[in-house]
Design an enzyme around this catalytic site. Structure first.
Site, PDB file in Angstrom:
ATOM      1  N   CYS A  77     -13.616  19.045  -7.586  1.00 10.75           N
ATOM      2  CA  CYS A  77     -14.054  20.421  -7.828  1.00 10.75           C
ATOM      3  C   CYS A  77     -12.882  21.266  -8.326  1.00 10.75           C
ATOM      4  O   CYS A  77     -12.388  21.044  -9.416  1.00 10.75           O
ATOM      5  CB  CYS A  77     -14.729  21.014  -6.598  1.00 10.75           C
ATOM      6  SG  CYS A  77     -15.632  22.539  -6.975  1.00 10.75           S
ATOM      7  N   HIS A 178     -19.027  17.169  -6.119  1.00  7.36           N
ATOM      8  CA  HIS A 178     -18.490  16.813  -4.804  1.00  7.36           C
ATOM      9  C   HIS A 178     -19.004  15.436  -4.389  1.00  7.36           C
ATOM     10  O   HIS A 178     -20.126  15.336  -3.883  1.00  7.36           O
ATOM     11  CB  HIS A 178     -18.906  17.851  -3.760  1.00  7.36           C
ATOM     12  CG  HIS A 178     -18.240  19.170  -3.926  1.00  7.36           C
ATOM     13  ND1 HIS A 178     -17.040  19.467  -3.325  1.00  7.36           N
ATOM     14  CD2 HIS A 178     -18.592  20.268  -4.640  1.00  7.36           C
ATOM     15  CE1 HIS A 178     -16.684  20.705  -3.655  1.00  7.36           C
ATOM     16  NE2 HIS A 178     -17.611  21.204  -4.453  1.00  7.36           N
ATOM     17  N   GLU A 180     -18.172  13.794  -1.865  1.00  7.35           N
ATOM     18  CA  GLU A 180     -18.333  13.802  -0.406  1.00  7.35           C
ATOM     19  C   GLU A 180     -19.653  14.429   0.032  1.00  7.35           C
ATOM     20  O   GLU A 180     -20.052  14.299   1.183  1.00  7.35           O
ATOM     21  CB  GLU A 180     -17.150  14.531   0.251  1.00  7.35           C
ATOM     22  CG  GLU A 180     -17.148  16.035   0.145  1.00  7.35           C
ATOM     23  CD  GLU A 180     -16.658  16.595  -1.173  1.00  7.35           C
ATOM     24  OE1 GLU A 180     -16.513  17.830  -1.259  1.00  7.35           O
ATOM     25  OE2 GLU A 180     -16.422  15.807  -2.123  1.00  7.35           O
TER      26      GLU A 180
END
Length: 196
Positions: A77, A178, A180
């Site tokens: 990001c 992202h 994650e």
């Protein structure tokens, strides 16, 4: 394997730690140059504002350190954006690893809202940590600024304009989305990075 997550003036480290734990990897969060330099893999994540993040990196000499790293580094990001040459956000010079400038989405050019927030698909242009079978898979975004498609782009996404969803140059990798927070696809991308 030692994994260091760079601590700086940006959030989201906890989400990255949790995602790594889900795939069986423990990481340290640190702004200690020695610990970062000695790590096998380095992750440079973040949710924040470019000018204040760069100020923190410079105050702690992390800007020079990051550029000097030779092990695989993954920017996520704002981490991707800070690896570029310049950002419109705060009109700040960044690390210059990628030869590209960070622009702001122009909502007046579209009915779409800014920030770009939610799930969107990947178009894989140069398979690597993002593999060709991830074409059209959904990943999660939260951003108002983007990196245009450039020579380092390895995957794109379309939102108001086509932009760099992921980039790669030498030992530096990055994603605007992202991983994650992107479920199974994100975990596969993190595993691919950690296996480099």
């Amino acid at each position: 394997m030692g994994v260091a997550i760079i601590k700086y003036n940006a959030g989201n480290n906890f989400s990255v730690i949790c995602a790594l734990k889900r795939i069986g990897v423990e990481a340290i969060v640190t702004d200690d140059p020695l610990k970062i330099s000695e790590a096998d893999k380095v992750i440079f994540p973040g949710v924040g504002e470019a000018a204040s993040a760069m100020a923190y990196l410079r105050q702690h000499n992390l800007d020079r350190l990051i550029k000097s790293l030779h092990q695989p580094v993954l920017g996520i990001c704002i981490g991707q954006q800070l690896m570029c040459r310049h950002s419109m956000e705060g009109d700040v010079d960044c690390l210059g690893i990628f030869d590209a400038d960070v622009l702001r989405f122009a909502p007046e050019m579209s009915r779409l809202k800014v920030p770009h927030m939610g799930w969107n698909t990947l178009h894989v242009t140069h398979p690597g940590i993002i593999t060709s079978d991830m074409e059209n898979e959904y990943v999660y975004y939260v951003h108002s600024y983007y990196v245009p498609v450039n020579n380092a782009t390895i995957a794109t996404t379309e939102y108001i304009d086509q932009f760099s969803a992921a980039m790669h140059k030498d030992n530096f990798y990055s994603t605007q989305f992202h991983p994650e927070k992107s479920g199974g696809i994100g975990e596969r991308i993190l595993k691919n990075f950690l296996e480099l």
